[in-house]
Design an enzyme around this catalytic site. Structure first.
Site, PDB file in Angstrom:
ATOM      1  CG  HIS A 222      -0.283  -0.063   2.539  1.00 54.90           C
ATOM      2  ND1 HIS A 222      -0.942   0.239   3.708  1.00 54.90           N
ATOM      3  CD2 HIS A 222       0.989  -0.390   2.900  1.00 54.90           C
ATOM      4  CE1 HIS A 222      -0.122   0.090   4.733  1.00 54.90           C
ATOM      5  NE2 HIS A 222       1.049  -0.293   4.265  1.00 54.90           N
ATOM      6  CG  HIS A 223       3.921   1.999   2.376  1.00 54.02           C
ATOM      7  ND1 HIS A 223       3.159   2.870   3.131  1.00 54.02           N
ATOM      8  CD2 HIS A 223       4.307   0.999   3.218  1.00 54.02           C
ATOM      9  CE1 HIS A 223       3.085   2.404   4.375  1.00 54.02           C
ATOM     10  NE2 HIS A 223       3.768   1.279   4.448  1.00 54.02           N
ATOM     11  CB  ALA A 224       3.876   1.335  -4.600  1.00 52.70           C
TER      12      ALA A 224
END
Length: 393
Positions: free
Chosen positions: A131-133
């Protein structure tokens, strides 16, 4: 709709997302699937196993820039590659990085497609949750953002209201960024305060862009928050905003790193508390969107002690009857875990022995978790027609 069918998306090729000597070790996914299989969860008559295809260029560029995809392809063959968040300690390059990352995105799209098309009520991809990209940058162990890619796919199919619920210990910043100004997507994240933990975002006053105010909901919690307080925060915020938003489908990121044994963060949940969160998300999906729920994995760095148990509970909750916490882990699985991770403390049961107690939030206390709850409710509840001070809302 297949009334009680749950799609479980799996292929051993998903383990190819492997950064080497790195906290995000794919053994945690391997051991999860082995434990769920040995416990009989994957043999339930409600389970439909799906083998995914890698996401296409069209799929990926709904979220990511085409020049970033080119960089991901190039990085493993250029020893001097820099930029785009790649070739760093958090995001080292590895052979086949584009293909492995695209396959994880394809797996979450396959889960979303099964639920959207009605061939399954629920679907799980435990290898997902990256979920950080960001659109043009790798971040936080994440090359491509599979939850965002799957949500964008759903929007392209005609979905008008999607709720994303993120219970990872880290803020779901990449998904929030992707849909910051899109009123069709509600992003809700419970996480350790950004004052103490990567990525440094996720404050209560981050509420969405000018065309979508109230669709970003953030609950930053103080270090040391345990089961009872975490669940109090969840129930004081998440059901109310999701009900008010009335989504057609819920997508969740179920990172296991809020656990007290996780080496990279400072919340204090138990496996029992995590199991209770999964049950709550399923019940919310049953209430608001006819059970349509797409679940992914996420973070989790206690590779043997926590992640396999947490996500086996997730798979059980998604596929039917939750596992009894007192269930013993099978001997064969314990032997496998010992071989794969020598020296690890292999758990013998599916519980941490601390049944969570549900506490109800009330305004006006000085407890730091309650103050965090009030800050979030004050920031976003009026934008959904809810009273931030009324615990019934």
């Amino acid at each position: 709709m297949a009334d009680e069918t749950t799609a479980v998306v799996w292929d051993s090729a998903l383990l190819d997302y492997d950064m080497g000597d790195h906290p995000l070790n794919p053994v945690r996914v391997e051991l999860t699937m082995a434990l769920a299989r040995d416990l009989g969860v994957l043999d339930r008559p409600t389970v439909q196993m799906i083998t995914p295809r890698p996401a296409s260029e069209i799929d990926l560029t709904r979220v990511h820039r085409a020049d970033y995809l080119d960089a991901v392809r190039l990085a493993p063959i250029d020893p001097f590659f820099t930029g785009w968040g790649l070739n760093t300690p958090d995001n080292p390059v590895f052979d086949g990085m584009h293909d492995a990352s695209a396959r994880i995105c394809g797996a979450t799209i396959a889960a979303a497609e099964a639920v959207w098309r009605g061939t399954a009520r629920r679907a799980v991809n435990v290898s997902g949750g990256l979920h950080h990209a960001l659109p043009a940058r790798a971040a936080g162990f994440c090359v491509y953002n599979d939850p965002a890619v799957a949500i964008a796919w759903l929007l392209d199919q005609g979905a008008q209201r999607i709720a994303y619920v993120d219970v990872d210990v880290h803020h779901g910043d990449g998904v929030q960024t992707a849909f910051w100004n899109d009123p069709r997507v509600l992003t809700v994240s419970l996480h350790e305060t950004p004052l103490a933990l990567f990525p440094g975002t996720g404050f209560a006053d981050e509420i969405g862009g000018p065309d979508a105010e109230g669709t970003a909901v953030n609950v930053p919690l103080p270090p040391g928050t345990g089961d009872a307080a975490w669940l109090r925060a969840f129930h004081a915020v998440v059901p109310s905003v999701v009900r008010a938003f009335a989504p057609e489908i819920i997508v969740s990121q179920c990172g296991a790193d809020a656990h007290r044994l996780d080496p990279l963060a400072d919340l204090k949940l138990s496996v029992d508390g995590q199991r209770a969160a999964y049950v709550a998300i399923r019940e919310l999906a049953d209430e608001v969107c006819e059970g349509r729920w797409v679940a992914t994995g996420g973070g989790g760095y206690a590779l043997v002690e926590v992640v396999p148990r947490a996500w086996s509970h997730l798979l059980a909750v998604a596929t039917g009857e939750p596992l009894d916490p007192a269930t013993r882990t099978p001997q064969g699985w314990r032997e496998l875990a010992s071989r794969r991770c020598p020296g690890a403390d292999v758990p013998e049961t599916m519980t941490d022995g601390v049944p969570p107690v549900l506490e109800h939030w009330s305004p006006g206390t000085t407890d730091p978790v309650d103050r965090a709850i009030q800050a979030t409710r004050t920031a976003v509840f009026p934008l959904h027609g809810l009273d931030p001070h009324d615990p019934r809302d």
